[in-house]
Write an enzyme that holds these catalytic residues in place. Structure first.
Site, PDB file in Angstrom:
ATOM      1  N   ASP A  23       0.764   5.197  -3.556  1.00 31.30           N
ATOM      2  CA  ASP A  23       0.640   5.940  -5.042  1.00 31.30           C
ATOM      3  C   ASP A  23       0.988   4.698  -6.133  1.00 31.30           C
ATOM      4  O   ASP A  23       1.744   4.068  -5.927  1.00 31.30           O
ATOM      5  CB  ASP A  23       1.257   6.908  -5.296  1.00 31.30           C
ATOM      6  CG  ASP A  23       0.962   7.764  -6.423  1.00 31.30           C
ATOM      7  OD1 ASP A  23      -0.059   7.588  -7.001  1.00 31.30           O
ATOM      8  OD2 ASP A  23       1.722   8.847  -6.871  1.00 31.30           O
ATOM      9  N   GLY A  24       0.116   4.902  -7.132  1.00 24.15           N
ATOM     10  CA  GLY A  24       0.887   3.706  -8.133  1.00 24.15           C
ATOM     11  C   GLY A  24      -0.299   2.525  -8.639  1.00 24.15           C
ATOM     12  O   GLY A  24       0.210   1.854  -9.596  1.00 24.15           O
ATOM     13  N   ASN A  25      -1.321   2.429  -7.861  1.00 25.19           N
ATOM     14  CA  ASN A  25      -2.264   1.351  -7.910  1.00 25.19           C
ATOM     15  C   ASN A  25      -2.781   1.278  -9.650  1.00 25.19           C
ATOM     16  O   ASN A  25      -2.658   0.272 -10.415  1.00 25.19           O
ATOM     17  CB  ASN A  25      -3.433   1.313  -7.326  1.00 25.19           C
ATOM     18  CG  ASN A  25      -3.035   1.369  -5.645  1.00 25.19           C
ATOM     19  OD1 ASN A  25      -1.918   0.758  -5.550  1.00 25.19           O
ATOM     20  ND2 ASN A  25      -4.016   1.293  -4.808  1.00 25.19           N
ATOM     21  N   GLY A  26      -3.162   2.632  -9.986  1.00 23.90           N
ATOM     22  CA  GLY A  26      -3.621   2.319 -11.407  1.00 23.90           C
ATOM     23  C   GLY A  26      -2.541   2.290 -12.367  1.00 23.90           C
ATOM     24  O   GLY A  26      -2.805   1.533 -13.487  1.00 23.90           O
ATOM     25  N   HIS A  40      -6.357  -1.376  -7.499  1.00 29.95           N
ATOM     26  CA  HIS A  40      -6.973  -0.915  -6.199  1.00 29.95           C
ATOM     27  C   HIS A  40      -6.814  -2.231  -5.479  1.00 29.95           C
ATOM     28  O   HIS A  40      -6.450  -2.163  -4.129  1.00 29.95           O
ATOM     29  CB  HIS A  40      -8.094  -0.116  -6.160  1.00 29.95           C
ATOM     30  CG  HIS A  40      -7.776   1.207  -6.784  1.00 29.95           C
ATOM     31  ND1 HIS A  40      -6.749   1.988  -6.735  1.00 29.95           N
ATOM     32  CD2 HIS A  40      -8.458   1.901  -7.769  1.00 29.95           C
ATOM     33  CE1 HIS A  40      -6.861   3.340  -7.262  1.00 29.95           C
ATOM     34  NE2 HIS A  40      -7.743   3.165  -8.160  1.00 29.95           N
ATOM     35  N   SER A  68      -8.095  10.977  -1.005  1.00 30.83           N
ATOM     36  CA  SER A  68      -8.034  12.332  -0.762  1.00 30.83           C
ATOM     37  C   SER A  68      -9.211  13.089  -0.857  1.00 30.83           C
ATOM     38  O   SER A  68     -10.246  12.453  -1.982  1.00 30.83           O
ATOM     39  CB  SER A  68      -6.711  12.960  -1.556  1.00 30.83           C
ATOM     40  OG  SER A  68      -7.118  13.331  -2.796  1.00 30.83           O
ATOM     41  N   LEU A 134      -0.234  -2.074  17.081  1.00 33.12           N
ATOM     42  CA  LEU A 134      -0.024  -0.780  16.246  1.00 33.12           C
ATOM     43  C   LEU A 134      -1.309  -0.093  15.966  1.00 33.12           C
ATOM     44  O   LEU A 134      -2.385  -0.359  16.167  1.00 33.12           O
ATOM     45  CB  LEU A 134       0.238  -1.715  14.789  1.00 33.12           C
ATOM     46  CG  LEU A 134       0.244  -1.029  13.630  1.00 33.12           C
ATOM     47  CD1 LEU A 134       1.511  -0.159  13.493  1.00 33.12           C
ATOM     48  CD2 LEU A 134      -0.032  -1.715  12.278  1.00 33.12           C
ATOM     49  N   ARG A 184       6.384   7.889   0.016  1.00 37.82           N
ATOM     50  CA  ARG A 184       5.410   7.889  -1.140  1.00 37.82           C
ATOM     51  C   ARG A 184       6.076   6.772  -2.426  1.00 37.82           C
ATOM     52  O   ARG A 184       7.484   6.889  -2.632  1.00 37.82           O
ATOM     53  CB  ARG A 184       5.505   9.326  -1.818  1.00 37.82           C
ATOM     54  CG  ARG A 184       4.517   9.338  -3.072  1.00 37.82           C
ATOM     55  CD  ARG A 184       4.017  10.766  -3.350  1.00 37.82           C
ATOM     56  NE  ARG A 184       2.967  10.598  -4.300  1.00 37.82           N
ATOM     57  CZ  ARG A 184       2.114  11.411  -4.422  1.00 37.82           C
ATOM     58  NH1 ARG A 184       2.197  12.775  -3.808  1.00 37.82           N
ATOM     59  NH2 ARG A 184       1.223  11.066  -5.534  1.00 37.82           N
ATOM     60  N   LEU A 191       3.825  16.010  -1.573  1.00 40.67           N
ATOM     61  CA  LEU A 191       3.021  15.615  -0.149  1.00 40.67           C
ATOM     62  C   LEU A 191       1.412  15.352  -0.547  1.00 40.67           C
ATOM     63  O   LEU A 191       1.047  14.752   0.146  1.00 40.67           O
ATOM     64  CB  LEU A 191       3.356  16.551   0.781  1.00 40.67           C
ATOM     65  CG  LEU A 191       4.750  16.539   1.318  1.00 40.67           C
ATOM     66  CD1 LEU A 191       4.703  17.469   2.342  1.00 40.67           C
ATOM     67  CD2 LEU A 191       4.991  15.144   1.855  1.00 40.67           C
TER      68      LEU A 191
END
Length: 247
Positions: A23-26, A40, A68, A134, A184, A191
């Site tokens: 979260d937080g790109n924008g 992004h 999402s 991974l 997050r 969530l």
């Protein structure tokens, strides 16, 4: 429709399952006077850093929340840009992922993705299927509630249904380890319909760090916090955590 059930991969190493709500790109971009799309793009660079750092920090499975099912409501230009970034990532990163032993799978719906992306996902999954360092899972057009609803429909006629069987229907993969830690970024503390079934007993870690700034040290701090907690899973005795990697 959720992805088809895949067999458990015997090649993957043991390790923690960490989920990240990126979260937080924008907001990162806005604060710098840049376009949201540039944020992004910087977020993709953070993905590369964390994928590289995760195995050395004891992470065996990394699930990243990229898009999402509710994100379709964002402005069309931003959605188009995000889909273009996904297309570029699939085209440019697969060779490096395969070379570094990273197995890539994408969870969520594929029928609503723009033309060609679903096929590109399939090719990327096939090219990296033998990765044993991974397991990188990227959630695209993903909703945990929809995944649970879809699993319930598939389980309707199954006799002797167990949690393990149902879990495979939810996740699309038999034997997938439950989520140990959900991180997050950006200061939000919810969530947002992410890994609700497999994260039932996950520890939560919230950080003010914006995703484009998140790095290996931030991951190490989150894991150190996780390893300092006691997990009882409803009982009285603490359950031993997976050991920290040996430096």
């Amino acid at each position: 429709m959720q992805s088809r059930l895949q067999p458990e991969s015997p090649a993957l190493v043991d390790g923690l399952h960490v989920g990240v709500i990126m979260d937080g790109n924008g907001r990162w971009a806005t604060r710098k006077g840049l376009s949201r799309l540039r944020g992004h793009e910087a977020g993709v660079e953070a993905i590369r850093r964390i994928v590289e750092a995760a195995p050395d920090q004891g992470v065996g499975t990394l699930t990243l929340y990229a898009f999402s099912s509710d994100n379709w409501r964002r402005p069309r230009a931003e959605v188009t840009g995000l889909m273009a970034l996904l297309r570029v990532y699939l085209a440019s990163e697969v060779e490096a992922l395969a070379r570094n032993g990273v197995r890539l799978t994408v969870i969520g719906r594929r029928d609503r993705l723009p033309g060609g992306i679903a096929d590109a996902i399939g090719r990327a999954e096939a090219a990296t299927r033998d990765g044993r360092t991974l397991h990188l899972r990227i959630a695209v057009d993903y909703s945990a509630r929809d995944a649970i609803l879809s699993a319930a429909a598939k389980a309707r006629d199954i006799e002797g249904l167990t949690r393990e069987t149902f879990s495979g229907l939810v996740t699309g993969e038999a034997g997938l380890r439950d989520v140990d830690l959900i991180i997050r970024t950006s200061g939000e503390q919810r969530l947002s319909d992410f890994l609700l079934w497999e994260g039932a007993y996950a520890e939560l870690h919230f950080t003010q760090r914006m995703w484009p700034d998140f790095d290996a040290e931030d991951l190490a701090q989150a894991l150190a916090s996780f390893r300092g907690r006691e997990r009882r899973f409803g009982g009285l005795e603490a359950v031993p955590l997976a050991p920290a990697p040996i430096a």
